[in-house]
Write a protein that holds these residues in place. Structure first.
Motif, PDB file in Angstrom:
ATOM      1  N   LEU A   1       0.826  -1.208   0.000  1.00 39.72           N
ATOM      2  CA  LEU A   1       0.000   0.000   0.000  1.00 39.72           C
ATOM      3  C   LEU A   1       0.862   1.260   0.000  1.00 39.72           C
ATOM      4  CD1 LEU A   1      -2.831  -1.010   2.493  1.00 39.72           C
ATOM      5  CD2 LEU A   1      -3.138  -0.441   0.068  1.00 39.72           C
ATOM      6  N   GLU A   2       1.949   1.229   0.753  1.00 40.16           N
ATOM      7  CA  GLU A   2       2.858   2.372   0.761  1.00 40.16           C
ATOM      8  C   GLU A   2       3.476   2.598  -0.616  1.00 40.16           C
ATOM      9  OE1 GLU A   2       5.697   1.621   3.818  1.00 40.16           O
ATOM     10  OE2 GLU A   2       4.253   1.853   5.448  1.00 40.16           O
ATOM     11  N   GLN A   3       3.812   1.505  -1.288  1.00 46.05           N
ATOM     12  CA  GLN A   3       4.357   1.634  -2.646  1.00 46.05           C
ATOM     13  C   GLN A   3       3.306   2.208  -3.589  1.00 46.05           C
ATOM     14  OE1 GLN A   3       5.572  -2.406  -3.328  1.00 46.05           O
ATOM     15  NE2 GLN A   3       7.589  -2.132  -2.367  1.00 46.05           N
ATOM     16  N   ALA A   4       2.065   1.743  -3.439  1.00 44.10           N
ATOM     17  CA  ALA A   4       0.989   2.239  -4.299  1.00 44.10           C
ATOM     18  C   ALA A   4       0.736   3.726  -4.074  1.00 44.10           C
ATOM     19  CB  ALA A   4      -0.288   1.441  -4.050  1.00 44.10           C
ATOM     20  N   GLU A   5       0.903   4.205  -2.840  1.00 42.53           N
ATOM     21  CA  GLU A   5       0.689   5.613  -2.519  1.00 42.53           C
ATOM     22  C   GLU A   5       1.628   6.531  -3.290  1.00 42.53           C
ATOM     23  OE1 GLU A   5      -1.440   7.245  -0.791  1.00 42.53           O
ATOM     24  OE2 GLU A   5      -2.451   5.812   0.538  1.00 42.53           O
ATOM     25  N   GLN A   6       2.756   6.004  -3.734  1.00 43.21           N
ATOM     26  CA  GLN A   6       3.725   6.833  -4.446  1.00 43.21           C
ATOM     27  C   GLN A   6       3.188   7.317  -5.792  1.00 43.21           C
ATOM     28  OE1 GLN A   6       7.660   5.032  -4.596  1.00 43.21           O
ATOM     29  NE2 GLN A   6       7.317   4.033  -2.625  1.00 43.21           N
ATOM     30  N   VAL A   7       2.072   6.753  -6.234  1.00 45.84           N
ATOM     31  CA  VAL A   7       1.481   7.197  -7.495  1.00 45.84           C
ATOM     32  C   VAL A   7       1.093   8.668  -7.423  1.00 45.84           C
ATOM     33  CG1 VAL A   7      -0.925   6.657  -6.914  1.00 45.84           C
ATOM     34  CG2 VAL A   7      -0.174   6.544  -9.299  1.00 45.84           C
ATOM     35  N   ARG A   8       0.871   9.163  -6.229  1.00 52.33           N
ATOM     36  CA  ARG A   8       0.431  10.556  -6.082  1.00 52.33           C
ATOM     37  C   ARG A   8       1.525  11.543  -6.491  1.00 52.33           C
ATOM     38  NH1 ARG A   8      -4.382  10.063  -3.482  1.00 52.33           N
ATOM     39  NH2 ARG A   8      -4.653   8.315  -2.034  1.00 52.33           N
ATOM     40  N   GLY A   9       2.749  11.061  -6.604  1.00 52.43           N
ATOM     41  CA  GLY A   9       3.836  11.936  -7.033  1.00 52.43           C
ATOM     42  C   GLY A   9       3.947  12.075  -8.537  1.00 52.43           C
ATOM     43  N   LEU A  10       3.129  11.332  -9.276  1.00 52.67           N
ATOM     44  CA  LEU A  10       3.160  11.411 -10.738  1.00 52.67           C
ATOM     45  C   LEU A  10       2.235  12.518 -11.238  1.00 52.67           C
ATOM     46  CD1 LEU A  10       3.078   7.624 -11.721  1.00 52.67           C
ATOM     47  CD2 LEU A  10       5.073   9.108 -11.454  1.00 52.67           C
ATOM     48  N   GLY A  11       2.443  12.908 -12.476  1.00 50.87           N
ATOM     49  CA  GLY A  11       1.619  13.962 -13.062  1.00 50.87           C
ATOM     50  C   GLY A  11       0.352  13.430 -13.685  1.00 50.87           C
ATOM     51  N   ARG A  12      -0.355  14.294 -14.375  1.00 52.20           N
ATOM     52  CA  ARG A  12      -1.643  13.939 -14.987  1.00 52.20           C
ATOM     53  C   ARG A  12      -1.498  12.878 -16.070  1.00 52.20           C
ATOM     54  NH1 ARG A  12      -4.775  19.701 -16.056  1.00 52.20           N
ATOM     55  NH2 ARG A  12      -4.997  20.345 -13.857  1.00 52.20           N
ATOM     56  N   ASP A  13      -0.348  12.832 -16.697  1.00 45.74           N
ATOM     57  CA  ASP A  13      -0.162  11.913 -17.823  1.00 45.74           C
ATOM     58  C   ASP A  13       0.244  10.511 -17.383  1.00 45.74           C
ATOM     59  OD1 ASP A  13      -0.734  13.986 -19.566  1.00 45.74           O
ATOM     60  OD2 ASP A  13       1.368  14.599 -19.728  1.00 45.74           O
ATOM     61  N   SER A  14       0.045  10.181 -16.119  1.00 49.51           N
ATOM     62  CA  SER A  14       0.454   8.855 -15.625  1.00 49.51           C
ATOM     63  C   SER A  14      -0.557   7.774 -15.968  1.00 49.51           C
ATOM     64  CB  SER A  14       0.653   8.892 -14.114  1.00 49.51           C
ATOM     65  OG  SER A  14      -0.564   9.186 -13.444  1.00 49.51           O
ATOM     66  N   GLN A  15      -1.745   8.168 -16.472  1.00 47.36           N
ATOM     67  CA  GLN A  15      -2.763   7.185 -16.870  1.00 47.36           C
ATOM     68  C   GLN A  15      -3.135   7.402 -18.331  1.00 47.36           C
ATOM     69  OE1 GLN A  15      -4.906   9.550 -14.486  1.00 47.36           O
ATOM     70  NE2 GLN A  15      -3.031   9.383 -13.295  1.00 47.36           N
ATOM     71  N   THR A  16      -3.604   6.357 -18.965  1.00 48.45           N
ATOM     72  CA  THR A  16      -4.021   6.464 -20.364  1.00 48.45           C
ATOM     73  C   THR A  16      -5.496   6.799 -20.493  1.00 48.45           C
ATOM     74  OG1 THR A  16      -4.631   4.131 -20.590  1.00 48.45           O
ATOM     75  CG2 THR A  16      -2.323   4.714 -20.973  1.00 48.45           C
ATOM     76  N   GLY A  17      -6.250   6.587 -19.430  1.00 48.25           N
ATOM     77  CA  GLY A  17      -7.697   6.765 -19.515  1.00 48.25           C
ATOM     78  C   GLY A  17      -8.396   5.552 -20.076  1.00 48.25           C
ATOM     79  N   GLY A  18      -7.622   4.598 -20.595  1.00 45.90           N
ATOM     80  CA  GLY A  18      -8.183   3.359 -21.128  1.00 45.90           C
ATOM     81  C   GLY A  18      -7.693   2.188 -20.321  1.00 45.90           C
ATOM     82  N   TRP A  19      -6.708   1.464 -20.844  1.00 41.40           N
ATOM     83  CA  TRP A  19      -6.231   0.252 -20.176  1.00 41.40           C
ATOM     84  C   TRP A  19      -5.518   0.540 -18.860  1.00 41.40           C
ATOM     85  CZ3 TRP A  19      -0.907   0.364 -19.830  1.00 41.40           C
ATOM     86  CH2 TRP A  19      -0.227   1.186 -20.751  1.00 41.40           C
ATOM     87  N   LEU A  20      -5.116   1.784 -18.619  1.00 41.58           N
ATOM     88  CA  LEU A  20      -4.467   2.155 -17.361  1.00 41.58           C
ATOM     89  C   LEU A  20      -5.152   3.387 -16.804  1.00 41.58           C
ATOM     90  CD1 LEU A  20      -2.209   1.800 -15.277  1.00 41.58           C
ATOM     91  CD2 LEU A  20      -0.713   3.151 -16.766  1.00 41.58           C
ATOM     92  N   ARG A  21      -5.828   3.213 -15.661  1.00 49.20           N
ATOM     93  CA  ARG A  21      -6.596   4.333 -15.101  1.00 49.20           C
ATOM     94  C   ARG A  21      -6.305   4.555 -13.624  1.00 49.20           C
ATOM     95  NH1 ARG A  21     -12.404   2.438 -16.153  1.00 49.20           N
ATOM     96  NH2 ARG A  21     -11.401   0.407 -16.016  1.00 49.20           N
TER      97      ARG A  21
END
Length: 430
Positions: free
Chosen positions: A293-313
């Motif tokens: 869970l701590e590793q997953a929380e690090q996603v908050r440090g990424l920008g808006r372009d970290s997801q594709t809106g399709g296969w990765l959301r």
């Protein structure tokens, strides 16, 4: 006449096995005891009328076919599906079941076909697909994901998905330059993941698994580590929902390895960690769960372009409910409720809200708080009716199993009966 052995309904058990169910899993899916399914198959009793539509949907047959299987005659040509990855009731969609199975088989063939060619330069365009055409296909894929996200009933997007898959597979059958073929494989991977999501939401896990497998093959052919990792993660999530947590470990480990080789600007690796946290919780490993869970929380440090809106959301917005689910599995009601209430206070989809409500009802069971259990479970049932989501239905079925030991309480007894009745109502078929 139906074949019988010592009064047994052998054809019913054949259909069950062909649909990929054990007696235990079918019973769980229908919200009944395993002994009930055993009595149906032994000829000791027959399903009550309100249970028959859901049983027919699980077996992938029509109501009339089910009645024939349970009775004394079977229509000519009625046989259980030979493929254990039978796709359920597809006859009412734009593509009949056999045509869709043929499409899936063809897709696997054309995706793997390129592996037989040692020199990728041999894919010389004949009737080349230009860049603008590929871009149009990509835009339509994106729109389908948006429709899926916004739809109350997720299966509504299914006919459009199959139509787009037909186009993509048809284009893959032709020869193209390597770059064009790579782009087509990426689009095919994208869409097979969406098809898997539709099947997953409709509680058709075998069909979803088949789609995720083809998505992984397409991602491998395209050389996309991130797409490949996401396809494996979705595949692993099936075992998470079936609570076969040990089965997820090697697949998620492979997904993590692939994600580490992918684009560090994408959120792929953090989504894999989020799913690993739930698998660890299911195995009772608090330390591994919280580390993931701590590793997953690090996603908050990424920008808006970290997801594709399709296969990765994955953007971290689901982490409160993820924590709540994990702590529920670990039997820590106070920690679970804190995270679940946080998730409930945000804007989430009907499916996600229903899942949170079931977890809060489970917290009530842990605390022996009858009012909390009934309140949240009832709200979850209402959302199941609105959305037709098999995800919420599966979690409600799990809750019902936990309530089995509390049937001495009149309110909880009525709740179990209500859940069983609601789960027996047929959802909109694919």
């Amino acid at each position: 006449m139906e074949k019988t052995v010592a009064g047994k309904r052998t054809r019913l058990s054949e259909w069950r096995r062909a649909a990929g169910y054990s007696q235990e899993r079918l019973a769980e899916h229908l919200g009944v005891d395993r002994s009930t399914v055993a009595r149906w198959e032994s000829g000791g009793t027959v399903p009550v009328p309100f249970a028959r539509p859901r049983l027919a949907a699980a077996l992938g047959v029509s109501s009339s076919e089910l009645n024939a299987v349970l009775g004394d005659s079977v229509p000519s040509g009625l046989q259980p599906a030979a493929d254990s990855l039978a796709l359920g009731r597809l006859a009412e969609t734009d593509l009949p079941r056999r045509d869709l199975l043929r499409l899936l088989s063809l897709a696997g063939t054309v995706i793997a076909g390129a592996e037989l060619v040692s020199d990728r330069g041999e894919f010389v365009a004949t009737g080349p697909l230009d860049a603008s055409s590929v871009a149009e296909l990509a835009i339509f894929n994106q729109q389908l994901w948006q429709i899926f996200a916004m739809a109350t009933a997720k299966q509504a997007v299914y006919p459009l998905v199959t139509q787009q898959l037909v186009q993509l597979v048809d284009r893959l059958k032709r020869t193209h330059r390597a770059a064009t073929r790579q782009a087509l494989c990426e689009l095919t991977c994208d869409l097979f993941q969406l098809a898997g999501e539709v099947f997953f939401d409709n509680d058709q896990y075998n069909s979803a698994a088949h789609c995720y497998t083809l998505a992984a093959q397409a991602a491998r052919e395209a050389g996309s580590h991130d797409m490949w990792a996401c396809a494996l993660t979705r595949h692993a999530f099936i075992s998470v929902y079936e609570q076969q947590f040990a089965d997820t470990v090697p697949m998620l480990a492979s997904a993590a390895d692939l994600a580490a080789k992918g684009d560090c600007a994408l959120s792929t690796r953090y989504w894999v960690s989020a799913v690993q946290s739930e698998a660890a919780a299911g195995l009772g490993d608090l330390t591994a769960c919280e580390r993931a869970l701590e590793q997953a929380e690090q996603v908050r440090g990424l920008g808006r372009d970290s997801q594709t809106g399709g296969w990765l959301r994955f953007d971290g917005s689901r982490l409160p409910e993820q924590r709540g689910t994990c702590y529920t599995l670990l039997g820590k009601p106070d920690l679970a409720e804190r995270s679940l209430q946080q998730a409930l206070s945000t804007s989430v989809s009907l499916r996600r809200r229903g899942s949170v409500l079931v977890d809060l009802a489970t917290v009530g069971v842990m605390r022996r708080d009858v009012e909390q259990t009934v309140t949240y479970a009832t709200a979850a049932m209402d959302l199941t009716e609105q959305s037709g989501s098999g995800v919420i239905a599966r979690k409600l079925s799990g809750l019902n199993q936990q309530l089995a030991s509390h049937r001495h309480d009149p309110q909880l007894l009525r709740l179990t009966e209500d859940i069983s009745a609601r789960l027996s109502v047929e959802r909109s078929p694919l």
